[in-house]
Motif scaffolding. Structure first.
Motif, short mmCIF file in Angstrom:
data_model
loop_
_atom_site.label_atom_id
_atom_site.label_comp_id
_atom_site.label_asym_id
_atom_site.label_seq_id
_atom_site.Cartn_x
_atom_site.Cartn_y
_atom_site.Cartn_z
N PHE A 179 2.61 40.43 10.64
CA PHE A 179 2.43 40.91 9.27
C PHE A 179 2.26 42.43 9.19
O PHE A 179 2.83 43.07 8.29
CB PHE A 179 1.21 40.20 8.66
CG PHE A 179 0.95 40.55 7.22
CD1 PHE A 179 1.67 39.92 6.20
CD2 PHE A 179 0.01 41.50 6.87
CE1 PHE A 179 1.43 40.24 4.87
CE2 PHE A 179 -0.24 41.82 5.56
CZ PHE A 179 0.48 41.19 4.54
N ILE A 233 0.09 35.77 11.15
CA ILE A 233 0.01 37.20 10.87
C ILE A 233 0.13 38.02 12.16
O ILE A 233 0.73 39.10 12.17
CB ILE A 233 -1.31 37.50 10.13
CG1 ILE A 233 -1.17 37.11 8.66
CG2 ILE A 233 -1.74 38.95 10.29
CD1 ILE A 233 -2.43 37.30 7.86
N PHE A 276 -1.52 36.73 0.45
CA PHE A 276 -0.73 36.99 1.65
C PHE A 276 0.59 36.22 1.62
O PHE A 276 1.62 36.74 2.07
CB PHE A 276 -1.53 36.63 2.91
CG PHE A 276 -2.41 37.74 3.40
CD1 PHE A 276 -1.99 38.58 4.42
CD2 PHE A 276 -3.66 37.98 2.84
CE1 PHE A 276 -2.79 39.62 4.88
CE2 PHE A 276 -4.47 39.00 3.28
CZ PHE A 276 -4.04 39.84 4.30
#
Length: 370
Positions: free
Chosen positions: A64, A199, A352
Protein backbone atom coordinates in the motif's frame (compact mmCIF):
# COMPACT_ATOMS: atom_id res chain seq x y z
CA UNK A 1 4.04 -16.17 -1.22
CA UNK A 2 0.94 -18.17 -2.13
CA UNK A 3 -2.64 -17.27 -1.35
CA UNK A 4 -2.45 -19.55 1.68
CA UNK A 5 -0.42 -16.93 3.54
CA UNK A 6 -3.20 -14.37 3.19
CA UNK A 7 -5.67 -16.94 4.53
CA UNK A 8 -3.33 -17.51 7.47
CA UNK A 9 -3.82 -13.85 8.38
CA UNK A 10 -7.58 -14.21 8.20
CA UNK A 11 -7.35 -17.36 10.32
CA UNK A 12 -5.28 -15.91 13.17
CA UNK A 13 -7.52 -12.82 13.40
CA UNK A 14 -10.51 -15.13 13.61
CA UNK A 15 -8.80 -17.07 16.40
CA UNK A 16 -7.70 -14.02 18.39
CA UNK A 17 -11.22 -12.54 18.46
CA UNK A 18 -12.39 -15.51 20.56
CA UNK A 19 -10.13 -14.43 23.41
CA UNK A 20 -10.22 -10.69 23.10
CA UNK A 21 -12.73 -7.91 22.52
CA UNK A 22 -15.46 -9.29 20.27
CA UNK A 23 -17.32 -11.74 22.58
CA UNK A 24 -17.85 -9.10 25.27
CA UNK A 25 -19.67 -6.70 22.95
CA UNK A 26 -21.72 -9.36 21.19
CA UNK A 27 -22.86 -11.07 24.41
CA UNK A 28 -23.73 -7.70 25.93
CA UNK A 29 -26.13 -7.07 23.01
CA UNK A 30 -27.45 -10.65 22.72
CA UNK A 31 -31.06 -9.54 23.30
CA UNK A 32 -30.67 -6.26 21.45
CA UNK A 33 -29.74 -7.08 17.88
CA UNK A 34 -26.46 -9.01 18.16
CA UNK A 35 -27.66 -11.78 15.82
CA UNK A 36 -28.77 -9.34 13.12
CA UNK A 37 -25.59 -7.32 13.68
CA UNK A 38 -23.48 -10.40 13.03
CA UNK A 39 -25.32 -11.13 9.78
CA UNK A 40 -24.78 -7.54 8.61
CA UNK A 41 -21.11 -7.74 9.68
CA UNK A 42 -20.66 -10.93 7.65
CA UNK A 43 -22.05 -9.23 4.56
CA UNK A 44 -19.98 -6.05 4.97
CA UNK A 45 -16.81 -7.94 5.91
CA UNK A 46 -17.15 -10.28 2.95
CA UNK A 47 -17.53 -7.36 0.53
CA UNK A 48 -14.59 -5.43 1.99
CA UNK A 49 -12.21 -8.38 2.14
CA UNK A 50 -13.00 -9.84 -1.28
CA UNK A 51 -12.93 -6.40 -2.90
CA UNK A 52 -9.58 -5.60 -1.32
CA UNK A 53 -8.09 -8.92 -2.44
CA UNK A 54 -9.31 -8.31 -6.00
CA UNK A 55 -7.73 -4.84 -5.96
CA UNK A 56 -4.33 -6.09 -4.79
CA UNK A 57 -4.27 -8.63 -7.62
CA UNK A 58 -3.79 -5.65 -9.96
CA UNK A 59 -0.57 -4.64 -8.16
CA UNK A 60 1.60 -7.75 -7.57
CA UNK A 61 4.78 -7.05 -5.66
CA UNK A 62 3.58 -3.68 -4.36
CA UNK A 63 2.43 -2.76 -0.89
CA UNK A 64 0.00 0.00 0.00
CA UNK A 65 2.76 2.58 0.75
CA UNK A 66 4.28 2.10 -2.72
CA UNK A 67 0.87 2.55 -4.33
CA UNK A 68 0.35 5.78 -2.41
CA UNK A 69 3.69 7.02 -3.76
CA UNK A 70 2.50 6.25 -7.30
CA UNK A 71 -0.84 8.04 -7.15
CA UNK A 72 -0.75 10.52 -4.23
CA UNK A 73 1.46 13.51 -3.37
CA UNK A 74 4.12 12.71 -0.80
CA UNK A 75 2.46 14.66 2.03
CA UNK A 76 -0.76 12.68 1.62
CA UNK A 77 1.14 9.38 1.54
CA UNK A 78 2.84 10.26 4.83
CA UNK A 79 -0.45 11.32 6.41
CA UNK A 80 -2.30 8.13 5.45
CA UNK A 81 0.55 5.81 6.44
CA UNK A 82 1.15 7.48 9.80
CA UNK A 83 -2.57 7.51 10.51
CA UNK A 84 -2.82 3.78 9.80
CA UNK A 85 0.27 2.98 11.86
CA UNK A 86 -0.57 5.07 14.92
CA UNK A 87 -4.36 4.70 15.06
CA UNK A 88 -4.96 1.19 13.70
CA UNK A 89 -2.04 -1.24 13.98
CA UNK A 90 -0.05 0.08 16.93
CA UNK A 91 -3.06 0.35 19.30
CA UNK A 92 -4.24 -3.12 18.25
CA UNK A 93 -1.04 -4.68 19.53
CA UNK A 94 -1.11 -2.65 22.77
CA UNK A 95 -4.72 -3.63 23.54
CA UNK A 96 -4.07 -7.33 22.91
CA UNK A 97 -0.80 -7.51 24.84
CA UNK A 98 -2.44 -5.86 27.85
CA UNK A 99 -5.61 -7.98 27.64
CA UNK A 100 -3.83 -11.27 27.35
CA UNK A 101 -1.07 -10.60 29.89
CA UNK A 102 -3.79 -9.73 32.42
CA UNK A 103 -5.83 -12.83 31.56
CA UNK A 104 -2.87 -15.16 32.01
CA UNK A 105 -1.86 -13.44 35.24
CA UNK A 106 -5.37 -13.71 36.74
CA UNK A 107 -5.65 -17.44 36.05
CA UNK A 108 -2.09 -18.62 36.69
CA UNK A 109 -0.45 -16.28 39.21
CA UNK A 110 -2.77 -13.45 40.36
CA UNK A 111 -0.30 -12.23 43.01
CA UNK A 112 2.43 -11.58 40.45
CA UNK A 113 3.35 -8.04 39.49
CA UNK A 114 1.41 -7.40 36.22
CA UNK A 115 4.36 -5.53 34.69
CA UNK A 116 6.58 -8.61 34.95
CA UNK A 117 4.18 -10.69 32.87
CA UNK A 118 3.85 -7.83 30.39
CA UNK A 119 7.65 -7.65 30.18
CA UNK A 120 7.85 -11.32 29.16
CA UNK A 121 5.28 -10.93 26.40
CA UNK A 122 6.63 -7.57 25.24
CA UNK A 123 10.16 -8.98 25.00
CA UNK A 124 9.02 -11.76 22.67
CA UNK A 125 6.87 -9.34 20.64
CA UNK A 126 9.73 -6.84 20.24
CA UNK A 127 12.08 -9.47 18.88
CA UNK A 128 9.50 -10.97 16.52
CA UNK A 129 8.07 -7.72 15.12
CA UNK A 130 11.51 -6.24 14.43
CA UNK A 131 12.59 -9.05 12.05
CA UNK A 132 12.43 -8.82 8.25
CA UNK A 133 9.05 -9.25 6.57
CA UNK A 134 10.14 -12.62 5.17
CA UNK A 135 11.04 -13.86 8.66
CA UNK A 136 7.76 -12.58 10.09
CA UNK A 137 5.89 -14.47 7.39
CA UNK A 138 7.76 -17.72 8.08
CA UNK A 139 7.18 -17.42 11.84
CA UNK A 140 3.54 -16.71 11.10
CA UNK A 141 3.14 -19.86 9.01
CA UNK A 142 4.90 -22.10 11.52
CA UNK A 143 2.77 -20.88 14.43
CA UNK A 144 -0.48 -21.22 12.47
CA UNK A 145 0.39 -24.81 11.52
CA UNK A 146 1.17 -25.65 15.15
CA UNK A 147 -1.72 -23.93 16.92
CA UNK A 148 -4.69 -24.01 14.55
CA UNK A 149 -5.25 -27.82 14.72
CA UNK A 150 -5.20 -27.66 18.52
CA UNK A 151 -7.64 -24.77 18.57
CA UNK A 152 -9.99 -26.42 16.07
CA UNK A 153 -9.94 -29.57 18.22
CA UNK A 154 -10.79 -27.49 21.28
CA UNK A 155 -13.66 -25.73 19.50
CA UNK A 156 -15.06 -29.02 18.21
CA UNK A 157 -14.93 -30.40 21.73
CA UNK A 158 -16.86 -27.34 22.92
CA UNK A 159 -19.49 -27.56 20.18
CA UNK A 160 -20.19 -31.26 20.76
CA UNK A 161 -19.91 -31.11 24.55
CA UNK A 162 -22.76 -32.95 26.32
CA UNK A 163 -23.24 -29.94 28.57
CA UNK A 164 -24.05 -27.62 25.66
CA UNK A 165 -27.55 -26.16 26.07
CA UNK A 166 -28.87 -25.89 22.53
CA UNK A 167 -32.19 -24.57 23.80
CA UNK A 168 -30.42 -21.45 25.11
CA UNK A 169 -28.78 -20.98 21.71
CA UNK A 170 -32.12 -21.31 19.90
CA UNK A 171 -33.70 -18.88 22.35
CA UNK A 172 -31.11 -16.16 21.69
CA UNK A 173 -31.28 -16.84 17.95
CA UNK A 174 -34.97 -15.94 18.14
CA UNK A 175 -33.98 -12.29 18.65
CA UNK A 176 -32.77 -12.09 15.04
CA UNK A 177 -35.43 -9.51 14.16
CA UNK A 178 -34.10 -6.96 16.69
CA UNK A 179 -32.27 -4.04 15.04
CA UNK A 180 -28.54 -4.10 15.88
CA UNK A 181 -26.41 -1.51 17.57
CA UNK A 182 -23.46 -0.21 15.60
CA UNK A 183 -20.87 -1.78 17.91
CA UNK A 184 -22.16 -5.29 17.13
CA UNK A 185 -21.60 -4.66 13.41
CA UNK A 186 -18.15 -3.16 14.00
CA UNK A 187 -17.16 -5.97 16.37
CA UNK A 188 -18.48 -8.71 14.09
CA UNK A 189 -16.64 -7.35 11.06
CA UNK A 190 -13.32 -7.54 12.95
CA UNK A 191 -13.09 -11.23 12.04
CA UNK A 192 -12.37 -10.25 8.44
CA UNK A 193 -9.57 -7.84 9.33
CA UNK A 194 -6.81 -10.25 8.36
CA UNK A 195 -7.13 -9.07 4.76
CA UNK A 196 -5.68 -5.72 5.81
CA UNK A 197 -2.27 -7.38 6.16
CA UNK A 198 -2.02 -7.16 2.37
CA UNK A 199 -0.99 -3.54 2.93
CA UNK A 200 2.52 -4.90 3.52
CA UNK A 201 2.46 -8.59 2.60
CA UNK A 202 1.25 -8.04 -0.96
CA UNK A 203 4.91 -7.32 -1.72
CA UNK A 204 5.48 -11.10 -1.84
CA UNK A 205 3.10 -11.69 -4.75
CA UNK A 206 4.55 -12.25 -8.21
CA UNK A 207 3.27 -11.05 -11.60
CA UNK A 208 0.14 -12.92 -12.63
CA UNK A 209 -0.79 -13.87 -9.06
CA UNK A 210 -4.44 -14.61 -8.34
CA UNK A 211 -6.18 -15.49 -5.09
CA UNK A 212 -7.56 -19.01 -5.25
CA UNK A 213 -10.33 -20.35 -3.01
CA UNK A 214 -11.25 -16.88 -1.79
CA UNK A 215 -14.57 -18.25 -0.55
CA UNK A 216 -12.52 -19.47 2.42
CA UNK A 217 -12.53 -15.95 3.89
CA UNK A 218 -16.30 -15.65 4.57
CA UNK A 219 -16.33 -19.32 5.56
CA UNK A 220 -13.67 -18.80 8.23
CA UNK A 221 -15.38 -15.66 9.51
CA UNK A 222 -18.84 -17.26 9.70
CA UNK A 223 -17.49 -20.22 11.65
CA UNK A 224 -15.50 -18.19 14.17
CA UNK A 225 -18.24 -15.59 14.62
CA UNK A 226 -20.88 -18.24 15.32
CA UNK A 227 -18.60 -20.09 17.74
CA UNK A 228 -17.54 -16.87 19.49
CA UNK A 229 -21.13 -15.88 20.20
CA UNK A 230 -23.14 -19.06 20.64
CA UNK A 231 -20.79 -21.46 22.48
CA UNK A 232 -20.53 -19.39 25.71
CA UNK A 233 -24.33 -18.99 25.71
CA UNK A 234 -24.71 -22.76 25.38
CA UNK A 235 -22.36 -23.35 28.31
CA UNK A 236 -23.45 -20.64 30.75
CA UNK A 237 -27.06 -19.90 29.80
CA UNK A 238 -28.78 -16.83 28.41
CA UNK A 239 -28.48 -14.77 31.61
CA UNK A 240 -25.39 -15.99 33.46
CA UNK A 241 -23.20 -15.60 30.36
CA UNK A 242 -23.02 -11.84 30.98
CA UNK A 243 -21.57 -12.25 34.49
CA UNK A 244 -18.07 -13.32 33.39
CA UNK A 245 -15.26 -10.86 32.69
CA UNK A 246 -12.98 -13.55 31.19
CA UNK A 247 -15.79 -15.24 29.28
CA UNK A 248 -13.95 -17.70 27.06
CA UNK A 249 -11.45 -18.61 29.77
CA UNK A 250 -14.34 -19.62 32.01
CA UNK A 251 -15.90 -21.50 29.10
CA UNK A 252 -12.67 -23.43 28.60
CA UNK A 253 -12.50 -24.14 32.32
CA UNK A 254 -15.98 -25.71 32.09
CA UNK A 255 -14.52 -28.58 30.07
CA UNK A 256 -12.18 -31.43 30.90
CA UNK A 257 -9.99 -33.61 28.69
CA UNK A 258 -9.27 -37.32 29.01
CA UNK A 259 -5.91 -37.26 27.27
CA UNK A 260 -2.99 -38.40 29.43
CA UNK A 261 -1.96 -36.02 32.18
CA UNK A 262 -3.90 -33.05 30.73
CA UNK A 263 -7.22 -32.67 32.53
CA UNK A 264 -8.27 -29.02 32.49
CA UNK A 265 -8.87 -27.56 29.04
CA UNK A 266 -8.08 -24.09 30.41
CA UNK A 267 -4.32 -24.79 30.55
CA UNK A 268 -4.20 -25.89 26.91
CA UNK A 269 -6.49 -23.04 25.91
CA UNK A 270 -4.30 -20.35 27.49
CA UNK A 271 -1.15 -21.92 26.05
CA UNK A 272 -2.64 -21.82 22.55
CA UNK A 273 -3.71 -18.22 22.92
CA UNK A 274 -0.34 -17.17 24.25
CA UNK A 275 1.05 -18.10 20.84
CA UNK A 276 -1.87 -16.61 18.91
CA UNK A 277 -1.68 -13.34 20.88
CA UNK A 278 2.04 -13.00 20.21
CA UNK A 279 1.35 -13.74 16.55
CA UNK A 280 -1.21 -10.92 16.41
CA UNK A 281 1.11 -8.47 18.18
CA UNK A 282 4.04 -9.43 15.94
CA UNK A 283 2.04 -8.74 12.79
CA UNK A 284 0.38 -5.50 13.90
CA UNK A 285 3.59 -3.96 15.23
CA UNK A 286 5.56 -5.10 12.19
CA UNK A 287 3.07 -3.43 9.83
CA UNK A 288 3.13 -0.27 11.97
CA UNK A 289 6.95 -0.22 11.87
CA UNK A 290 7.07 -0.54 8.09
CA UNK A 291 4.46 2.19 7.56
CA UNK A 292 6.37 4.57 9.82
CA UNK A 293 9.66 3.72 8.09
CA UNK A 294 8.15 4.43 4.69
CA UNK A 295 6.89 7.78 5.94
CA UNK A 296 10.46 8.60 7.04
CA UNK A 297 11.95 7.55 3.67
CA UNK A 298 13.60 4.57 5.37
CA UNK A 299 12.36 2.05 2.82
CA UNK A 300 12.53 -1.68 3.48
CA UNK A 301 12.54 -4.87 1.44
CA UNK A 302 10.92 -8.19 2.29
CA UNK A 303 14.32 -9.91 2.27
CA UNK A 304 16.08 -7.38 4.51
CA UNK A 305 18.97 -9.25 6.12
CA UNK A 306 19.99 -8.46 8.70
CA UNK A 307 16.90 -6.56 9.79
CA UNK A 308 17.45 -2.83 10.12
CA UNK A 309 18.24 -1.63 13.68
CA UNK A 310 15.51 0.98 13.27
CA UNK A 311 12.97 -1.85 13.40
CA UNK A 312 14.19 -2.75 16.87
CA UNK A 313 14.00 0.83 18.09
CA UNK A 314 10.45 1.24 16.86
CA UNK A 315 9.47 -2.12 18.41
CA UNK A 316 10.96 -1.03 21.74
CA UNK A 317 8.97 2.20 21.50
CA UNK A 318 5.79 0.17 20.93
CA UNK A 319 6.61 -1.95 24.00
CA UNK A 320 7.22 1.17 26.08
CA UNK A 321 3.82 2.53 25.03
CA UNK A 322 2.28 -0.77 26.14
CA UNK A 323 3.76 -0.33 29.60
CA UNK A 324 2.43 3.22 29.67
CA UNK A 325 -0.96 1.90 28.60
CA UNK A 326 -0.99 -0.63 31.45
CA UNK A 327 -0.01 2.11 33.91
CA UNK A 328 -3.18 4.11 33.25
CA UNK A 329 -5.67 1.39 32.30
CA UNK A 330 -7.78 -1.30 33.93
CA UNK A 331 -10.14 -3.99 32.59
CA UNK A 332 -13.15 -1.65 32.36
CA UNK A 333 -11.21 1.12 30.64
CA UNK A 334 -9.63 -1.40 28.31
CA UNK A 335 -13.11 -2.48 27.18
CA UNK A 336 -13.95 1.17 26.46
CA UNK A 337 -10.72 1.65 24.48
CA UNK A 338 -11.39 -1.59 22.60
CA UNK A 339 -14.86 -0.35 21.64
CA UNK A 340 -13.47 2.91 20.28
CA UNK A 341 -10.73 1.04 18.43
CA UNK A 342 -13.16 -1.45 16.86
CA UNK A 343 -15.34 1.37 15.53
CA UNK A 344 -12.32 3.36 14.30
CA UNK A 345 -10.91 0.24 12.61
CA UNK A 346 -14.25 -0.41 10.89
CA UNK A 347 -14.25 3.00 9.21
CA UNK A 348 -10.52 2.81 8.48
CA UNK A 349 -10.95 -0.46 6.61
CA UNK A 350 -13.70 1.05 4.47
CA UNK A 351 -11.49 4.04 3.67
CA UNK A 352 -8.49 1.85 2.78
CA UNK A 353 -10.62 -0.31 0.47
CA UNK A 354 -12.02 2.81 -1.23
CA UNK A 355 -8.46 4.06 -1.73
CA UNK A 356 -7.51 0.72 -3.31
CA UNK A 357 -10.50 1.00 -5.67
CA UNK A 358 -9.24 4.46 -6.62
CA UNK A 359 -5.79 3.02 -7.39
CA UNK A 360 -7.33 0.36 -9.64
CA UNK A 361 -9.39 3.02 -11.43
CA UNK A 362 -6.28 5.17 -11.95
CA UNK A 363 -4.32 2.22 -13.33
CA UNK A 364 -7.08 1.32 -15.79
CA UNK A 365 -7.41 4.96 -16.81
CA UNK A 366 -3.69 5.19 -17.48
CA UNK A 367 -3.83 1.95 -19.48
CA UNK A 368 -6.68 3.21 -21.65
CA UNK A 369 -4.83 6.42 -22.53
CA UNK A 370 -1.67 4.68 -23.71
Amino acid sequence: MGSRHTYYHVLYVGMINIMMFVPYFLIKERFHGAVMGMLIALAIGSVLSLTSMACYEHFPGLGFPELCDMYFPRWLTITINMYGALLTWLPAGAIVIYSYSETVRMFFYPEMNPFINLLLMAGAAVWASSRSTRTVQYVHEIMIIIFSPLLIMFLMKAIFNPGMDWHAIRYVSGYISRPPSFITIAAGSFLFSGFMSLIVFNRFHQQGFRFRFRWIVPLFATFFLAVTFFVPIGFHGTEAVEDYVYLWSMTADSMVMEYGFINRVLFVFLLIFTGVSLLFIMNTWHIAILLIRHSMNRFSSVEEAPASPINLWFALAAAALSFLYMRFINVERNQMVSEVWLITRFFNEIVFVLIMLYFVWKKRKEGSTQ
